[in-house]
Scaffold this motif. Structure first.
Motif, PDB file in Angstrom:
ATOM      1  N   ASP A  22      31.314  39.179  41.073  1.00 29.19           N
ATOM      2  CA  ASP A  22      31.657  39.167  39.645  1.00 29.19           C
ATOM      3  C   ASP A  22      32.801  40.127  39.343  1.00 29.19           C
ATOM      4  OD1 ASP A  22      29.687  37.317  39.230  1.00 29.19           O
ATOM      5  OD2 ASP A  22      28.230  38.739  38.388  1.00 29.19           O
ATOM      6  N   TRP A  23      32.739  41.335  39.905  1.00 36.57           N
ATOM      7  CA  TRP A  23      33.729  42.351  39.594  1.00 36.57           C
ATOM      8  C   TRP A  23      35.102  41.994  40.161  1.00 36.57           C
ATOM      9  CZ3 TRP A  23      35.040  46.057  36.501  1.00 36.57           C
ATOM     10  CH2 TRP A  23      35.997  46.995  36.877  1.00 36.57           C
ATOM     11  N   ARG A  24      35.150  41.627  41.450  1.00 33.79           N
ATOM     12  CA  ARG A  24      36.446  41.346  42.071  1.00 33.79           C
ATOM     13  C   ARG A  24      37.135  40.176  41.369  1.00 33.79           C
ATOM     14  NH1 ARG A  24      33.541  38.427  47.237  1.00 33.79           N
ATOM     15  NH2 ARG A  24      34.081  36.289  46.627  1.00 33.79           N
ATOM     16  N   GLU A  30      41.676  39.313  34.828  1.00 29.29           N
ATOM     17  CA  GLU A  30      42.192  40.140  33.745  1.00 29.29           C
ATOM     18  C   GLU A  30      43.456  40.899  34.138  1.00 29.29           C
ATOM     19  OE1 GLU A  30      38.882  42.552  32.588  1.00 29.29           O
ATOM     20  OE2 GLU A  30      37.783  40.855  31.730  1.00 29.29           O
ATOM     21  N   LYS A  31      43.571  41.288  35.392  1.00 34.69           N
ATOM     22  CA  LYS A  31      44.747  41.931  35.973  1.00 34.69           C
ATOM     23  C   LYS A  31      45.084  43.251  35.268  1.00 34.69           C
ATOM     24  CE  LYS A  31      46.619  37.425  37.237  1.00 34.69           C
ATOM     25  NZ  LYS A  31      47.813  36.549  37.283  1.00 34.69           N
ATOM     26  N   ARG A  32      46.029  43.928  35.825  1.00 33.35           N
ATOM     27  CA  ARG A  32      46.606  45.124  35.220  1.00 33.35           C
ATOM     28  C   ARG A  32      47.984  44.741  34.683  1.00 33.35           C
ATOM     29  NH1 ARG A  32      46.421  50.489  38.715  1.00 33.35           N
ATOM     30  NH2 ARG A  32      44.338  50.590  37.771  1.00 33.35           N
ATOM     31  N   TYR A  40      46.400  37.357  41.960  1.00 32.64           N
ATOM     32  CA  TYR A  40      45.492  38.281  42.655  1.00 32.64           C
ATOM     33  C   TYR A  40      44.711  37.560  43.757  1.00 32.64           C
ATOM     34  CZ  TYR A  40      45.766  42.497  39.664  1.00 32.64           C
ATOM     35  OH  TYR A  40      46.151  43.640  39.011  1.00 32.64           O
ATOM     36  N   TRP A  41      44.478  38.282  44.845  1.00 30.24           N
ATOM     37  CA  TRP A  41      43.663  37.774  45.955  1.00 30.24           C
ATOM     38  C   TRP A  41      42.233  37.515  45.478  1.00 30.24           C
ATOM     39  CZ3 TRP A  41      44.067  36.034  50.825  1.00 30.24           C
ATOM     40  CH2 TRP A  41      42.991  36.166  51.698  1.00 30.24           C
ATOM     41  N   GLY A  42      41.567  38.523  44.956  1.00 28.04           N
ATOM     42  CA  GLY A  42      40.253  38.367  44.333  1.00 28.04           C
ATOM     43  C   GLY A  42      39.136  37.910  45.250  1.00 28.04           C
ATOM     44  N   LYS A  43      39.254  38.203  46.556  1.00 27.93           N
ATOM     45  CA  LYS A  43      38.240  37.805  47.547  1.00 27.93           C
ATOM     46  C   LYS A  43      37.971  38.989  48.471  1.00 27.93           C
ATOM     47  CE  LYS A  43      40.794  34.256  48.984  1.00 27.93           C
ATOM     48  NZ  LYS A  43      41.808  33.975  47.952  1.00 27.93           N
ATOM     49  N   PRO A  44      36.984  38.883  49.353  1.00 25.91           N
ATOM     50  CA  PRO A  44      36.810  39.944  50.356  1.00 25.91           C
ATOM     51  C   PRO A  44      38.068  40.078  51.209  1.00 25.91           C
ATOM     52  CG  PRO A  44      34.892  38.496  50.307  1.00 25.91           C
ATOM     53  CD  PRO A  44      35.944  37.838  49.475  1.00 25.91           C
ATOM     54  N   VAL A  45      38.300  41.291  51.701  1.00 27.53           N
ATOM     55  CA  VAL A  45      39.527  41.579  52.449  1.00 27.53           C
ATOM     56  C   VAL A  45      39.187  41.846  53.916  1.00 27.53           C
ATOM     57  CG1 VAL A  45      41.551  43.060  52.619  1.00 27.53           C
ATOM     58  CG2 VAL A  45      40.548  42.578  50.375  1.00 27.53           C
ATOM     59  N   PRO A  46      39.736  41.059  54.836  1.00 34.72           N
ATOM     60  CA  PRO A  46      39.469  41.293  56.263  1.00 34.72           C
ATOM     61  C   PRO A  46      40.284  42.459  56.800  1.00 34.72           C
ATOM     62  CG  PRO A  46      40.971  39.448  55.993  1.00 34.72           C
ATOM     63  CD  PRO A  46      40.572  39.874  54.605  1.00 34.72           C
ATOM     64  N   PRO A  62      38.286  47.926  49.376  1.00 34.11           N
ATOM     65  CA  PRO A  62      39.555  47.554  48.736  1.00 34.11           C
ATOM     66  C   PRO A  62      39.672  48.157  47.335  1.00 34.11           C
ATOM     67  CG  PRO A  62      38.492  45.634  49.719  1.00 34.11           C
ATOM     68  CD  PRO A  62      37.491  46.742  49.763  1.00 34.11           C
ATOM     69  N   GLY A  63      40.897  48.545  46.974  1.00 37.47           N
ATOM     70  CA  GLY A  63      41.154  48.993  45.620  1.00 37.47           C
ATOM     71  C   GLY A  63      41.248  47.796  44.683  1.00 37.47           C
ATOM     72  N   ALA A  64      40.782  47.967  43.456  1.00 42.93           N
ATOM     73  CA  ALA A  64      40.748  46.851  42.505  1.00 42.93           C
ATOM     74  C   ALA A  64      42.117  46.218  42.300  1.00 42.93           C
ATOM     75  CB  ALA A  64      40.177  47.330  41.167  1.00 42.93           C
ATOM     76  N   HIS A  65      43.160  47.046  42.193  1.00 39.62           N
ATOM     77  CA  HIS A  65      44.503  46.531  41.955  1.00 39.62           C
ATOM     78  C   HIS A  65      45.422  46.765  43.150  1.00 39.62           C
ATOM     79  CE1 HIS A  65      43.475  45.764  37.749  1.00 39.62           C
ATOM     80  NE2 HIS A  65      42.851  46.938  37.783  1.00 39.62           N
TER      81      HIS A  65
END
Length: 226
Positions: A22-24, A30-32, A40-46, A62-65
């Protein structure tokens, strides 16, 4: 598709933690303001780096932005810039900046990952979420069969790596986090190095200075070259 590519696909498609999903995705919608034109990627980061690395670097999440925007670990924020610059100075990176997935950054002899793969609210994953992610770190370690040094960025990454060792059946005394401290393990396990996380909060307050971070990487380079 290689085992590494399969693992990356498994990580990227993960939806085990509803709070993090939900958060990612909310952040990605909403973005910055500074990044409104970004998709935005908005998924888990490998993880990212050299598959034959002797240095494994483990961060928190991962950092939000940053990574949640760019889709690559420690990319697109001040933490990534600080870390990449130190790696570049010691020959682990081919350039001093980490801006986007297509910026040409390459790691040599180093692989970068984290104990949590999704951007968490307030940069704090909860224990259940870390447990859900632990198998991914185990799988990455299994693929990285030349690692001699593990660098843990921050106390939580330091703790989680030890839990990862315990889940592999290795029992060791609980180690105390101390910046720059080296903890050797019996072969074939790599040595564990503790380092303050290169977050904006740590660098702006002086808890972690450029010289302190450079010293950690210089020592690692010296040990690997030795």
């Amino acid at each position: 598709m290689s085992s590494r590519e399969n693992l990356h696909q498994e990580i990227v498609s993960c939806r085990r933690c509803p709070r993090l999903v939900d958060w990612r995705e909310q952040v990605a919608r909403e973005k910055r303001r500074a990044f409104m034109t970004w998709d935005y990627w908005g998924k888990p980061v490998p993880g990212f780096g050299d598959s034959r690395a002797r240095l494994l670097i483990i961060g928190l999440a991962p950092g939000a932005h940053g990574s949640n925007r760019t889709g690559r670990m420690f990319t697109g924020d001040s933490s990534g810039d600080t870390l990449t610059r130190a790696m570049w100075k010691t020959g682990f990176a081919n350039q001093p900046e980490s801006v986007s997935r297509d910026d040409g950054l390459q790691f040599k002899d180093a692989y970068l990952t984290a104990v949590a793969r999704c951007a968490p609210p307030n940069n704090r994953p909860v224990p259940e979420e870390l447990t859900n992610c632990r198998q991914y770190l185990l799988d990455e370690i299994a693929l990285l069969d030349r690692v001699e040094v593990v660098l843990a960025l921050g106390h939580l990454a330091f703790q989680e790596y030890q839990k990862t060792l315990a889940s592999r059946g290795y029992r060791a005394p609980r180690l105390k986090f101390s910046h720059g401290e080296w903890s050797p393990f019996p072969q074939p396990l790599p040595s564990l190095v503790a380092c303050y996380h290169p977050s904006r909060q740590n660098t702006q307050t002086g808890r972690l200075t450029v010289d302190m971070l450079d010293a950690v990487f210089h020592k690692i380079r010296t040990e690997l070259n030795g």
